[in-house]
Motif scaffolding. Structure first.
Motif, PDB file in Angstrom:
ATOM      1  N   GLU A 234     -30.708 -42.803   6.857  1.00 56.58           N
ATOM      2  CA  GLU A 234     -29.735 -43.456   6.966  1.00 56.58           C
ATOM      3  C   GLU A 234     -29.831 -44.605   7.821  1.00 56.58           C
ATOM      4  OE1 GLU A 234     -26.757 -40.516   7.994  1.00 56.58           O
ATOM      5  OE2 GLU A 234     -26.792 -39.331   5.982  1.00 56.58           O
ATOM      6  N   ASN A 235     -28.968 -44.733   8.929  1.00 59.21           N
ATOM      7  CA  ASN A 235     -29.250 -45.777   9.824  1.00 59.21           C
ATOM      8  C   ASN A 235     -30.523 -45.687  10.745  1.00 59.21           C
ATOM      9  OD1 ASN A 235     -28.992 -47.896  11.730  1.00 59.21           O
ATOM     10  ND2 ASN A 235     -26.921 -47.341  12.453  1.00 59.21           N
ATOM     11  N   ASP A 237     -31.630 -47.259  13.108  1.00 59.80           N
ATOM     12  CA  ASP A 237     -31.311 -47.407  14.436  1.00 59.80           C
ATOM     13  C   ASP A 237     -31.035 -45.904  15.251  1.00 59.80           C
ATOM     14  OD1 ASP A 237     -31.530 -49.834  14.461  1.00 59.80           O
ATOM     15  OD2 ASP A 237     -29.471 -50.439  14.505  1.00 59.80           O
ATOM     16  N   ASN A 238     -30.813 -44.898  14.455  1.00 62.16           N
ATOM     17  CA  ASN A 238     -30.745 -43.655  14.849  1.00 62.16           C
ATOM     18  C   ASN A 238     -32.253 -43.057  15.378  1.00 62.16           C
ATOM     19  OD1 ASN A 238     -27.972 -43.502  14.400  1.00 62.16           O
ATOM     20  ND2 ASN A 238     -28.258 -42.623  12.576  1.00 62.16           N
ATOM     21  N   TYR A 239     -33.168 -43.574  14.896  1.00 59.07           N
ATOM     22  CA  TYR A 239     -34.695 -42.922  15.103  1.00 59.07           C
ATOM     23  C   TYR A 239     -35.211 -43.933  16.364  1.00 59.07           C
ATOM     24  CZ  TYR A 239     -33.529 -41.464  10.620  1.00 59.07           C
ATOM     25  OH  TYR A 239     -32.874 -40.894   9.396  1.00 59.07           O
ATOM     26  N   LYS A 240     -34.762 -44.858  16.882  1.00 60.71           N
ATOM     27  CA  LYS A 240     -35.424 -45.835  17.720  1.00 60.71           C
ATOM     28  C   LYS A 240     -35.858 -45.278  19.102  1.00 60.71           C
ATOM     29  CE  LYS A 240     -33.685 -50.258  16.911  1.00 60.71           C
ATOM     30  NZ  LYS A 240     -32.931 -51.645  17.138  1.00 60.71           N
ATOM     31  N   ASN A 241     -35.592 -43.930  19.483  1.00 59.97           N
ATOM     32  CA  ASN A 241     -36.112 -43.256  20.550  1.00 59.97           C
ATOM     33  C   ASN A 241     -37.362 -42.647  20.366  1.00 59.97           C
ATOM     34  OD1 ASN A 241     -34.107 -44.281  22.171  1.00 59.97           O
ATOM     35  ND2 ASN A 241     -32.595 -42.537  21.837  1.00 59.97           N
ATOM     36  N   TYR A 246     -39.411 -43.769  14.026  1.00 68.03           N
ATOM     37  CA  TYR A 246     -38.964 -45.157  13.688  1.00 68.03           C
ATOM     38  C   TYR A 246     -39.974 -45.898  12.700  1.00 68.03           C
ATOM     39  CZ  TYR A 246     -36.382 -49.541  14.292  1.00 68.03           C
ATOM     40  OH  TYR A 246     -35.498 -50.794  14.056  1.00 68.03           O
ATOM     41  N   GLU A 253     -37.189 -47.063   4.530  1.00 67.01           N
ATOM     42  CA  GLU A 253     -36.120 -47.103   3.950  1.00 67.01           C
ATOM     43  C   GLU A 253     -35.679 -47.846   2.937  1.00 67.01           C
ATOM     44  OE1 GLU A 253     -33.343 -49.496   6.674  1.00 67.01           O
ATOM     45  OE2 GLU A 253     -34.954 -50.877   7.132  1.00 67.01           O
TER      46      GLU A 253
END
Length: 341
Positions: A234-235, A237-241, A246, A253
Motif C-alpha cells: 500500500e503506502n 512510507d509505512n515501511y521506511k523504518n 522499503y 510497488e
C-alpha cells in the motif's frame, strides 16, 4: 553487476593490492588523467557526488546521465597501474562530443580498490555502509538523479535541448521513473531489466521451473505468495523504518511499463535474449502499441551485461565475448538519429 572495466581486468585477479586512502587533491588529479572530474552537489537535505567528463572550455554539449545498476560499487576503481570508471563502455570516443555523468551510490566511497571492492564495497568492519543501506531504494535513487538533472540543466556547458538518460538493470527502473512527464529529458534508454518489476521476474522464474521439474503445485504456492505480497503493498512510507522491506516495496510497488506510458519523449528498451532478468521485454510492443516513439531492440544470445558465450569448432567453451561497446554505440546512434540499428 560488474561493468566493462572490471571485466577488462580479469587477467589481474591474481594480484592483491593495498586499499588506497586518497586525498581530494589526488582524486582530482587522477580523475583528470582519464578525462573526468568530481562534482559535489549540496541540496537542502543531501550531498550528492557525481563525476562528469571534463569540459574546461564550457562548450555546450549533449549530456548523457548514466544510471548504473545495483550493488554498492565505487564509480572509480584503482589497481596497481591504472584508474578507470564504472562506465560499462569505453568512454574515450564520446568525451569530445558529449558530457558523460555517473552518480555515486550514497555511502560508498567515490574511488575503490579493484581487487578489494569489485564485488561490492565493505567498510573496515566488513559491512556494507549503513548510509548505503538506508538509501538503497527506488525513491531515493530517483530523487538523487532528479537533483543532478535539475543541477546540470542550469549549467552553461550543457546543451539543454539534448539531455539523455540511460539506465542499466536497476538503473532502468530509475531512468523510467525519472523521465515520467519530465520536460528536461530529450530521450531515454533502458537496458537489461524486466519491464514489469522484480516480483513478476520472480514469478516467471518459478513458472518456468515448474514446467521442467514436475512440481507445479509447489511452485504455484510460491507464485501465489509473491503475488499476494505485491497486492498487499500500500503506502510504501509505512515501511521506511525497515530498510530491506522499503527497498523491496519501493521497487515492486508499480510496474515499470506504466512509467513508459507517462513518458512524453522517445524511449528505447534494449535487452539480451539470454538475460532472464529481461524475460518479458518481448511483450512491450504489445503493451505499448499506441506509442509510436517507443522502440525495442533485442540482441540474440547476449546476457544481462551483453556477454555472449563463445565456442571453438569442437564445441568447447571459450571466454565469453564482451559487447557493451557495440550495444552502447548502437544506443548513441539511436539518440542521434532516432533509428534503431
Amino acid at each position: 553487476m560488474i561493468y566493462l572495466h572490471v571485466f577488462m581486468k580479469r587477467q589481474m585477479f591474481s594480484l592483491f593490492f593495498l586499499f588506497l586512502t586518497l586525498s581530494i587533491f589526488s582524486q582530482s588529479k587522477e580523475l583528470k588523467e582519464i578525462g573526468f572530474e568530481k562534482i559535489v552537489l549540496k541540496t537542502k537535505s543531501d550531498t550528492i557526488f557525481f563525476i562528469k567528463s571534463i569540459n574546461d572550455e564550457k562548450i555546450k554539449k549533449p549530456t548523457i546521465i548514466f544510471l548504473q545498476g545495483s550493488l554498492p560499487l565505487p564509480i572509480i576503481f584503482k589497481d596497481k597501474d591504472d584508474i578507470f570508471t564504472l562506465f560499462p563502455f569505453k568512454t574515450d570516443e564520446y568525451l569530445t562530443k558529449y558530457n558523460l555523468i555517473l552518480i555515486a551510490r550514497k555511502g560508498i566511497p567515490l574511488i575503490g580498490d579493484f581487487e578489494k571492492d569489485a564485488q561490492g564495497y565493505k567498510n573496515a568492519q566488513g559491512e556494507v555502509p549503513f548510509e548505503y543501506i538506508k538509501h538503497d531504494n527506488h525513491t531515493y535513487r530517483t530523487q538523487q538523479a532528479r537533483e543532478v538533472l535539475n543541477f546540470i540543466y542550469t549549467e552553461e556547458w550543457v546543451d539543454k535541448k539534448n539531455i539523455y538518460v540511460v539506465g542499466h538493470s536497476e538503473g532502468y527502473e530509475i531512468a523510467a521513473s525519472l523521465a515520467e512527464k519530465n520536460t528536461k529529458i530529450k530521450k531515454v534508454v533502458c537496458l537489461s531489466a524486466d519491464p514489469f518489476n522484480r516480483a513478476v521476474e520472480e514469478v516467471a522464474k518459478y513458472r518456468l521451473e515448474s514446467y521442467v521439474s514436475l512440481n507445479d503445485s509447489i511452485r504455484q504456492k510460491q507464485i501465489y505468495a509473491i503475488t499476494q505480497n505485491f497486492l498487499n503493498i500500500e503506502n510504501i512510507d509505512n515501511y521506511k523504518n525497515d530498510y530491506d522491506l522499503y527497498n523491496w516495496a519501493s521497487y515492486d510497488e508499480k510496474l515499470t511499463f506504466e512509467s513508459f506510458k507517462k513518458i512524453k519523449v522517445p524511449v528505447l528498451v534494449v535487452y539480451g535474449t539470454d538475460d532472464f532478468k529481461s524475460f518479458h521485454s518481448h511483450l512491450l510492443p504489445f503493451l505499448l502499441k499506441e506509442k509510436k516513439d517507443f522502440f525495442v531492440k533485442a540482441y540474440p544470445d547476449y546476457d544481462h551485461n551483453f556477454f555472449k558465450k563463445q565456442f571453438d569448432n569442437e564445441g568447447n567453451p571459450l571466454e565469453d565475448s564482451y559487447n557493451w561497446d557495440e550495444v552502447f554505440r548502437d544506443c548513441v546512434h539511436w539518440l542521434e538519429t532516432g533509428s534503431v540499428k
